[in-house]
Enzyme design. Structure first.
Site, PDB file in Angstrom:
ATOM      1  CG  ASN A  10      57.012  45.969  25.373  1.00  0.00           C
ATOM      2  OD1 ASN A  10      55.957  46.858  25.013  1.00  0.00           O
ATOM      3  ND2 ASN A  10      57.465  45.363  26.285  1.00  0.00           N
ATOM      4  CD1 TRP A  11      57.518  47.125  17.941  1.00  0.00           C
ATOM      5  CD2 TRP A  11      55.494  48.729  17.105  1.00  0.00           C
ATOM      6  NE1 TRP A  11      56.699  46.830  16.979  1.00  0.00           N
ATOM      7  CE2 TRP A  11      56.025  47.844  16.771  1.00  0.00           C
ATOM      8  CE3 TRP A  11      54.967  49.841  17.635  1.00  0.00           C
ATOM      9  CZ2 TRP A  11      55.442  48.447  15.432  1.00  0.00           C
ATOM     10  CZ3 TRP A  11      54.189  49.810  16.387  1.00  0.00           C
ATOM     11  CH2 TRP A  11      54.645  48.699  14.980  1.00  0.00           C
ATOM     12  CE  LYS A  12      61.305  46.280  25.526  1.00  0.00           C
ATOM     13  NZ  LYS A  12      62.455  45.488  26.476  1.00  0.00           N
ATOM     14  CG  HIS A 100      57.344  45.150  30.650  1.00  0.00           C
ATOM     15  ND1 HIS A 100      58.390  45.452  31.155  1.00  0.00           N
ATOM     16  CD2 HIS A 100      57.646  44.008  29.448  1.00  0.00           C
ATOM     17  CE1 HIS A 100      59.503  44.885  29.837  1.00  0.00           C
ATOM     18  NE2 HIS A 100      59.218  44.057  28.940  1.00  0.00           N
ATOM     19  CD  GLU A 102      61.669  47.463  29.783  1.00  0.00           C
ATOM     20  OE1 GLU A 102      61.037  47.839  28.993  1.00  0.00           O
ATOM     21  OE2 GLU A 102      62.350  46.619  29.068  1.00  0.00           O
ATOM     22  CD  GLU A 180      58.167  39.303  29.227  1.00  0.00           C
ATOM     23  OE1 GLU A 180      58.809  39.810  27.922  1.00  0.00           O
ATOM     24  OE2 GLU A 180      58.519  40.818  29.492  1.00  0.00           O
ATOM     25  N   GLY A 186      65.675  42.860  27.260  1.00  0.00           N
ATOM     26  CA  GLY A 186      66.893  43.239  26.664  1.00  0.00           C
ATOM     27  C   GLY A 186      68.390  43.574  26.845  1.00  0.00           C
ATOM     28  CB  SER A 226      66.777  37.857  24.732  1.00  0.00           C
ATOM     29  OG  SER A 226      67.177  39.202  25.648  1.00  0.00           O
TER      30      SER A 226
HETATM   31  C1  PEP Z   1      60.211  43.020  26.332  1.00  0.00           C
HETATM   32  O1  PEP Z   1      60.466  43.765  26.627  1.00  0.00           O
HETATM   33  O2  PEP Z   1      59.549  42.577  26.888  1.00  0.00           O
HETATM   34  C2  PEP Z   1      61.555  41.893  25.722  1.00  0.00           C
HETATM   35  C3  PEP Z   1      60.863  40.195  26.427  1.00  0.00           C
HETATM   36  O3  PEP Z   1      62.376  42.455  25.789  1.00  0.00           O
HETATM   37  P1  PEP Z   1      63.182  41.750  24.607  1.00  0.00           P
HETATM   38  O4  PEP Z   1      62.877  40.833  23.467  1.00  0.00           O
HETATM   39  O5  PEP Z   1      64.282  42.862  24.165  1.00  0.00           O
HETATM   40  O6  PEP Z   1      64.808  41.819  25.577  1.00  0.00           O
END
Ligand code: PEP
Length: 267
Positions: A10-12, A100, A102, A180, A186, A226
């Site tokens: 996921n490049w966000k 997600h 976010e 998640e 993050g 992460s």
């Molecule tokens: C994500 O954006 O879904 C995610 C898991 O980010 P990260 O791997 O940076 O924690």
């Protein structure tokens, strides 16, 4: 040993079209051999980079899929700022990430809007990766299972009291679940393999109860939070972990390439 491993990035809000092309050309230099059999890769990229990433991915390896980070349930209309299924289909995108944390945290996404997006896009033929997860306060209060079941329950509902439509029509690996924990996204904090496995087993149990054991066994459940090249192998070796959804470590070709290689050891 696993037969299939789903490695999703996921490049966000990172990597425009030029950066997307650069990513694939650098990855090409780094990758020494084709993916191990059973590796499924999808990258969810910003809307503006979908076409460039689609073209670059096709040249790199036709097995890599490109997905959108969100989409609306309606096919068209007055929804400024949204993407629709037909708009994505027109450029050959067949994957969408939904719910997600976010989106839930910063953009008012609710269990109800997540249900509408998931159902609408499944109905239109997309493969949907549905994200769920508890925040830190919920984990500390011992509410993780309850939150996961609420978030899943919102999608797996049936107004008629019958088996939800999602079960019979979409649990053919077109609906993937990404667990998640919000506190691990993050932050550099990762759920321990045991914490992740426990949550995944609750999700599998929920799916079995709603849709039957076969459907539950076939549904990929990904862990996200992460994940990096150093922890991916241990996480992926857990019984109910079928893949990873990766943010930060999917942005740099070197990290992503090592992560894919590391994960491949569990196949
Ligand atoms: C994500 O954006 O879904 C995610 C898991 O980010 P990260 O791997 O940076 O924690």
């Amino acid at each position: 040993m696993k037969k299939t491993l789903w490695l999703f990035g996921n490049w966000k809000m990172n990597h425009g079209p030029a950066a997307a092309e650069k990513f694939f050309s650098e990855w090409k230099q780094l990758r020494q051999q084709p993916f191990a059999a059973g590796i499924q890769v999808t990258l969810f990229v910003p809307a503006v980079s979908l076409a460039a990433a689609r073209d670059a991915a096709a040249k790199f390896d036709s097995a890599v899929r490109i997905g959108a980070q969100n989409a609306h349930w309606e096919k068209s209309g007055a929804f400024t700022g949204e993407l629709s299924g037909p708009l994505l289909q027109e450029i050959g995108v067949r994957d969408v990430l939904i719910g997600h944390s976010e989106r839930r945290q910063f953009f008012g996404e609710t269990n109800e809007s997540v249900r509408k997006r998931t159902e609408g896009l499944l109905e239109q033929g997309f493969r949907v990766t549905l994200c769920i997860g508890e925040n830190r306060a919920e984990r500390e209060a011992g509410k993780t299972k309850q939150i996961l079941l609420e978030q899943l329950g919102a999608v797996f509902t049936s107004s008629a009291g019958n088996e939800p439509a999602v079960c019979s029509r979409y649990l053919d690996q077109r609906l993937l679940i990404a667990y998640e924990p919000v506190w691990a996204i993050g932050t550099g904090l990762t759920a321990t393999p045991a914490q992740a496995q426990e949550a995944h087993s609750w999700i599998r149990e929920f799916l079995a109860e709603k849709c039957g054991k076969d459907a539950a066994a076939k549904t990929p459940i990904l862990y996200g939070g992460s994940v990096n090249p150093g922890n991916v192998e241990t996480l992926m070796s857990q019984q109910d972990i079928d893949g990873a959804l990766v943010g930060g470590a999917s942005l740099k070709p070197a990290d992503w390439n090592s992560l894919v290689l590391g994960a491949s050891k569990v196949l």
